[in-house]
Design a protein around this motif. Sequence first.
Motif, PDB file in Angstrom:
ATOM      1  N   VAL A 170       0.825  -1.209   0.000  1.00 34.99           N
ATOM      2  CA  VAL A 170       0.000   0.000   0.000  1.00 34.99           C
ATOM      3  C   VAL A 170       0.864   1.266   0.000  1.00 34.99           C
ATOM      4  CG1 VAL A 170      -1.753   1.284   1.256  1.00 34.99           C
ATOM      5  CG2 VAL A 170      -1.966  -1.176   0.989  1.00 34.99           C
ATOM      6  N   PRO A 171       1.848   1.404   0.920  1.00 38.65           N
ATOM      7  CA  PRO A 171       2.696   2.602   0.840  1.00 38.65           C
ATOM      8  C   PRO A 171       3.442   2.713  -0.492  1.00 38.65           C
ATOM      9  CG  PRO A 171       3.456   1.105   2.574  1.00 38.65           C
ATOM     10  CD  PRO A 171       2.145   0.620   2.124  1.00 38.65           C
ATOM     11  N   PHE A 172       3.911   1.577  -1.021  1.00 42.86           N
ATOM     12  CA  PHE A 172       4.603   1.611  -2.314  1.00 42.86           C
ATOM     13  C   PHE A 172       3.677   2.152  -3.402  1.00 42.86           C
ATOM     14  CE2 PHE A 172       7.609  -1.217  -0.290  1.00 42.86           C
ATOM     15  CZ  PHE A 172       8.789  -0.856  -0.880  1.00 42.86           C
ATOM     16  N   ALA A 173       2.397   1.760  -3.319  1.00 42.57           N
ATOM     17  CA  ALA A 173       1.439   2.189  -4.338  1.00 42.57           C
ATOM     18  C   ALA A 173       1.316   3.709  -4.335  1.00 42.57           C
ATOM     19  CB  ALA A 173       0.089   1.541  -4.090  1.00 42.57           C
ATOM     20  N   PHE A 174       1.218   4.300  -3.135  1.00 37.58           N
ATOM     21  CA  PHE A 174       1.057   5.755  -3.087  1.00 37.58           C
ATOM     22  C   PHE A 174       2.356   6.455  -3.462  1.00 37.58           C
ATOM     23  CE2 PHE A 174      -2.576   4.419  -0.587  1.00 37.58           C
ATOM     24  CZ  PHE A 174      -3.548   5.189  -1.178  1.00 37.58           C
ATOM     25  N   TRP A 175       3.472   5.765  -3.191  1.00 38.36           N
ATOM     26  CA  TRP A 175       4.766   6.328  -3.587  1.00 38.36           C
ATOM     27  C   TRP A 175       4.855   6.394  -5.119  1.00 38.36           C
ATOM     28  CZ3 TRP A 175      10.078   3.437  -2.670  1.00 38.36           C
ATOM     29  CH2 TRP A 175      11.107   4.265  -3.111  1.00 38.36           C
ATOM     30  N   ALA A 176       4.433   5.324  -5.781  1.00 34.81           N
ATOM     31  CA  ALA A 176       4.660   5.231  -7.225  1.00 34.81           C
ATOM     32  C   ALA A 176       3.537   5.845  -8.045  1.00 34.81           C
ATOM     33  CB  ALA A 176       4.833   3.768  -7.629  1.00 34.81           C
ATOM     34  N   ALA A 177       2.390   6.129  -7.423  1.00 39.04           N
ATOM     35  CA  ALA A 177       1.256   6.614  -8.213  1.00 39.04           C
ATOM     36  C   ALA A 177       1.511   8.036  -8.698  1.00 39.04           C
ATOM     37  CB  ALA A 177      -0.013   6.576  -7.375  1.00 39.04           C
ATOM     38  N   ARG A 178       1.204   8.253  -9.974  1.00 42.77           N
ATOM     39  CA  ARG A 178       1.367   9.580 -10.549  1.00 42.77           C
ATOM     40  C   ARG A 178       0.192  10.446 -10.138  1.00 42.77           C
ATOM     41  NH1 ARG A 178       1.363   9.032 -16.444  1.00 42.77           N
ATOM     42  NH2 ARG A 178       2.865   7.352 -16.193  1.00 42.77           N
ATOM     43  N   GLU A 179       0.495  11.697  -9.829  1.00 40.42           N
ATOM     44  CA  GLU A 179      -0.516  12.675  -9.426  1.00 40.42           C
ATOM     45  C   GLU A 179      -1.184  13.189 -10.696  1.00 40.42           C
ATOM     46  OE1 GLU A 179      -2.084  14.141  -6.170  1.00 40.42           O
ATOM     47  OE2 GLU A 179      -0.208  13.126  -5.698  1.00 40.42           O
ATOM     48  N   ARG A 180      -2.347  12.631 -11.064  1.00 42.32           N
ATOM     49  CA  ARG A 180      -3.028  13.015 -12.303  1.00 42.32           C
ATOM     50  C   ARG A 180      -2.113  12.909 -13.524  1.00 42.32           C
ATOM     51  NH1 ARG A 180      -6.745  17.373  -9.294  1.00 42.32           N
ATOM     52  NH2 ARG A 180      -6.342  16.042  -7.536  1.00 42.32           N
ATOM     53  N   ARG A 181      -2.502  13.500 -14.626  1.00 44.31           N
ATOM     54  CA  ARG A 181      -1.739  13.283 -15.862  1.00 44.31           C
ATOM     55  C   ARG A 181      -0.744  14.401 -16.150  1.00 44.31           C
ATOM     56  NH1 ARG A 181      -1.626   8.284 -17.530  1.00 44.31           N
ATOM     57  NH2 ARG A 181      -3.524   7.272 -16.846  1.00 44.31           N
ATOM     58  N   ALA A 207      10.162 -14.622   1.317  1.00 39.93           N
ATOM     59  CA  ALA A 207      10.487 -14.395  -0.091  1.00 39.93           C
ATOM     60  C   ALA A 207       9.246 -13.981  -0.868  1.00 39.93           C
ATOM     61  CB  ALA A 207      11.096 -15.649  -0.707  1.00 39.93           C
ATOM     62  N   VAL A 208       8.132 -14.690  -0.641  1.00 42.25           N
ATOM     63  CA  VAL A 208       6.882 -14.332  -1.342  1.00 42.25           C
ATOM     64  C   VAL A 208       6.449 -12.926  -0.947  1.00 42.25           C
ATOM     65  CG1 VAL A 208       4.438 -14.886  -1.577  1.00 42.25           C
ATOM     66  CG2 VAL A 208       6.115 -16.709  -1.612  1.00 42.25           C
ATOM     67  N   SER A 209       6.546 -12.600   0.361  1.00 45.15           N
ATOM     68  CA  SER A 209       6.082 -11.280   0.803  1.00 45.15           C
ATOM     69  C   SER A 209       6.843 -10.164   0.115  1.00 45.15           C
ATOM     70  CB  SER A 209       6.250 -11.068   2.303  1.00 45.15           C
ATOM     71  OG  SER A 209       6.197 -12.229   3.014  1.00 45.15           O
ATOM     72  N   ILE A 210       8.168 -10.310  -0.005  1.00 42.55           N
ATOM     73  CA  ILE A 210       8.947  -9.217  -0.577  1.00 42.55           C
ATOM     74  C   ILE A 210       8.794  -9.200  -2.100  1.00 42.55           C
ATOM     75  CG2 ILE A 210      11.243  -8.204  -0.807  1.00 42.55           C
ATOM     76  CD1 ILE A 210      10.094  -8.064   1.997  1.00 42.55           C
ATOM     77  N   HIS A 211       8.880 -10.361  -2.727  1.00 43.95           N
ATOM     78  CA  HIS A 211       8.842 -10.390  -4.186  1.00 43.95           C
ATOM     79  C   HIS A 211       7.499  -9.892  -4.723  1.00 43.95           C
ATOM     80  CE1 HIS A 211      10.050 -11.614  -8.166  1.00 43.95           C
ATOM     81  NE2 HIS A 211       8.874 -12.184  -8.326  1.00 43.95           N
ATOM     82  N   SER A 212       6.401 -10.244  -4.038  1.00 48.92           N
ATOM     83  CA  SER A 212       5.074  -9.867  -4.543  1.00 48.92           C
ATOM     84  C   SER A 212       4.855  -8.362  -4.526  1.00 48.92           C
ATOM     85  CB  SER A 212       3.979 -10.525  -3.707  1.00 48.92           C
ATOM     86  OG  SER A 212       4.167 -11.899  -3.646  1.00 48.92           O
ATOM     87  N   ILE A 213       5.627  -7.643  -3.678  1.00 45.81           N
ATOM     88  CA  ILE A 213       5.463  -6.184  -3.641  1.00 45.81           C
ATOM     89  C   ILE A 213       5.664  -5.600  -5.034  1.00 45.81           C
ATOM     90  CG2 ILE A 213       6.456  -4.032  -2.776  1.00 45.81           C
ATOM     91  CD1 ILE A 213       7.125  -5.419  -0.236  1.00 45.81           C
ATOM     92  N   GLY A 214       6.631  -6.161  -5.776  1.00 42.47           N
ATOM     93  CA  GLY A 214       6.943  -5.618  -7.096  1.00 42.47           C
ATOM     94  C   GLY A 214       5.728  -5.543  -7.989  1.00 42.47           C
ATOM     95  N   MET A 215       4.953  -6.633  -8.030  1.00 42.11           N
ATOM     96  CA  MET A 215       3.806  -6.654  -8.921  1.00 42.11           C
ATOM     97  C   MET A 215       2.581  -5.992  -8.277  1.00 42.11           C
ATOM     98  SD  MET A 215       2.154  -9.983 -10.577  1.00 42.11           S
ATOM     99  CE  MET A 215       0.528  -9.935 -11.225  1.00 42.11           C
ATOM    100  N   LEU A 216       2.346  -6.312  -6.991  1.00 36.18           N
ATOM    101  CA  LEU A 216       1.169  -5.732  -6.324  1.00 36.18           C
ATOM    102  C   LEU A 216       1.292  -4.216  -6.249  1.00 36.18           C
ATOM    103  CD1 LEU A 216       0.080  -7.953  -3.328  1.00 36.18           C
ATOM    104  CD2 LEU A 216      -1.136  -7.410  -5.415  1.00 36.18           C
ATOM    105  N   GLY A 217       2.494  -3.719  -5.922  1.00 36.64           N
ATOM    106  CA  GLY A 217       2.690  -2.272  -5.838  1.00 36.64           C
ATOM    107  C   GLY A 217       2.355  -1.608  -7.164  1.00 36.64           C
ATOM    108  N   LYS A 218       2.776  -2.254  -8.268  1.00 37.30           N
ATOM    109  CA  LYS A 218       2.498  -1.684  -9.591  1.00 37.30           C
ATOM    110  C   LYS A 218       0.992  -1.661  -9.856  1.00 37.30           C
ATOM    111  CE  LYS A 218       3.557  -2.340 -14.450  1.00 37.30           C
ATOM    112  NZ  LYS A 218       2.629  -3.102 -15.268  1.00 37.30           N
ATOM    113  N   PHE A 251      -1.459  -1.822  -7.687  1.00 37.21           N
ATOM    114  CA  PHE A 251      -2.121  -0.914  -6.744  1.00 37.21           C
ATOM    115  C   PHE A 251      -1.946   0.530  -7.195  1.00 37.21           C
ATOM    116  CE2 PHE A 251      -2.185  -3.561  -2.543  1.00 37.21           C
ATOM    117  CZ  PHE A 251      -2.897  -4.532  -3.195  1.00 37.21           C
ATOM    118  N   SER A 252      -0.715   0.888  -7.607  1.00 35.19           N
ATOM    119  CA  SER A 252      -0.477   2.288  -7.964  1.00 35.19           C
ATOM    120  C   SER A 252      -1.288   2.653  -9.199  1.00 35.19           C
ATOM    121  CB  SER A 252       1.005   2.545  -8.188  1.00 35.19           C
ATOM    122  OG  SER A 252       1.426   1.970  -9.392  1.00 35.19           O
ATOM    123  N   GLU A 253      -1.478   1.691 -10.113  1.00 39.41           N
ATOM    124  CA  GLU A 253      -2.311   1.987 -11.283  1.00 39.41           C
ATOM    125  C   GLU A 253      -3.762   2.173 -10.868  1.00 39.41           C
ATOM    126  OE1 GLU A 253       0.480  -0.224 -14.571  1.00 39.41           O
ATOM    127  OE2 GLU A 253      -1.315  -1.234 -13.832  1.00 39.41           O
TER     128      GLU A 253
END
Lengths: 262, 267
Positions: free
Chosen positions: B93-104, B148-159, B161-163
């Motif tokens: 969740v924090p990664f998602a807000f970190w990576a999410a673009r603020e509008r276009r 390992a699953v917890s850390i690796h899944s962040i990569g895809m879930l964060g992406k 979530f941020s979308e």
Amino acid sequence: MNQVPERTFMQKYHLKGIGWTIIFILLLFLSSVMTEVNWGEFFSNLGQFFALLGRMANPDWQYTNIVVQPIIETIQMALLGTTLGTLVAVPFAFLAARNLVKSPLVRGGIRFFLNLVRTLPDLLLAALFVAIVGIGPTAGVWTLAVFSFGMISKLFYETVETIDSGPIEALQAAGANRVQIIAFAVVPQVVNNFVSYFLYTFEINVRASTVLGYLGAGGIGVFLQRSLSSFRYDQTAVIIIAILLVVVVIDGLSNILREKLL
Amino acid sequence: MMGKSQRRTLGGKYGWLFWALMLLFIYLWTITGLSFSGIQASAGEVTRSIINGLFHPDWAYVYDGSGEDLLSLILQTLAIAFLGTFVSAILSVPFAFWAARERRKNKMHWRSTSGKFTLVFIRTFPELVLAIMFIKAVGPGSFAGVLAVSIHSIGMLGKLFSEAVENMDRGVDEALTAAGGGRVDVLCLATLPTVMPEFLSFTLYRFEIAVRSASILGMVGAGGIGTPLLFAIQTRSWSRVGIILLGIIIMVTAIDWLSGTLRKKLV
């Protein structure tokens, strides 16, 4: 007439929500017991993990020369595997499409088979193929071929099902046979999507192929395994950076091509 | 019409010739570059044995009460995937807000770009290597697999979530800000409830993938069904391989179906 709608007993006390929460917490608890989770141990040993990361932060750049050849082999494995998988997937995709094959028995049978193929993880296939064809990139190519076959045939038949049925009907009315219909009404409509999905699968296969060598199926994974088992984490770091570069470049190229196609 | 537009995008009148030569060159390079070791002589025999094993599975292995049988290891694999995905969903969740673009409007925002790059890095870092690193830290076993699953899944879930955050409806946020809500109020009462169904759906989807990866993490010693599978393949006990393959196929199919049904209800 301003009557508040009556809430049932279930809704009044949020029984559904509470029930789900209890089930969820129970599942979490059972899983923790089963996997012997020990956060205390984790946090006390976290230093070791970071020491490892620290050793990785100083990559052994001398190793770069050795890594280039297997990285290229990895890309070649991925390309050949994806191509073979796609070639086999195309006829299966046409046979599984609802708008081309009317018999639910044929369709169902083929879809069931495709679902079975898709359940198998890539490394599991690699372990099997290493046992069958022996250690080396050949096993990797076979693994990726089967792996991409499962994925691509599903993406393809879903594309075929979304096409416009007008050209098919026109050709049918003109008396064309099945092969002619596929060649002149279906293929022109789906070819761009097919190429796009091919590139997408290729991206995924490049990622997958980097670890296949861990079990002996060729490519950079062989070196990954070698560096890890000899505790040369500085070399592991070089390999991971190389993988990262390759994946980013391939993803970028494939994205540009796909945007042009669609 | 389609051919015309295609030719225009892929360059010139003789564009097809360029692409054909390019493809020919790439495939020649690929086929000559790979060192085919040839197929070993026993390949046919091994294949027959595997298929034979699939049809004559070692039923005694399904349950023998030792805790090392198929059923308990399949449950352990599911537990690794479940717990790993749960932890990773929270961490994402924090990664998602970190990576999410603020509008276009601003395409190259340093915060969102750095977040996206971090997620690419996590996604590309091989899960197996991560598992081996955690094994060094907490010892071999399923706990290393969970980590390992917890850390690796962040990569895809964060992406994903941020979308979801980028594409969400901003109306509720604005309404709350207009009514005088602070940043925390907006986050808890507007943003999170809006994106929650999508977050849950993505988490379920990731769980399906985690089940597959949890079943192979055992090959490096991180718990689950992978360890006995690799052992059975190496010792060539094909009826054992057969029953484990059947177990994995049934497990993955059941989880895919369950998660698919739940996701249909959510979105």
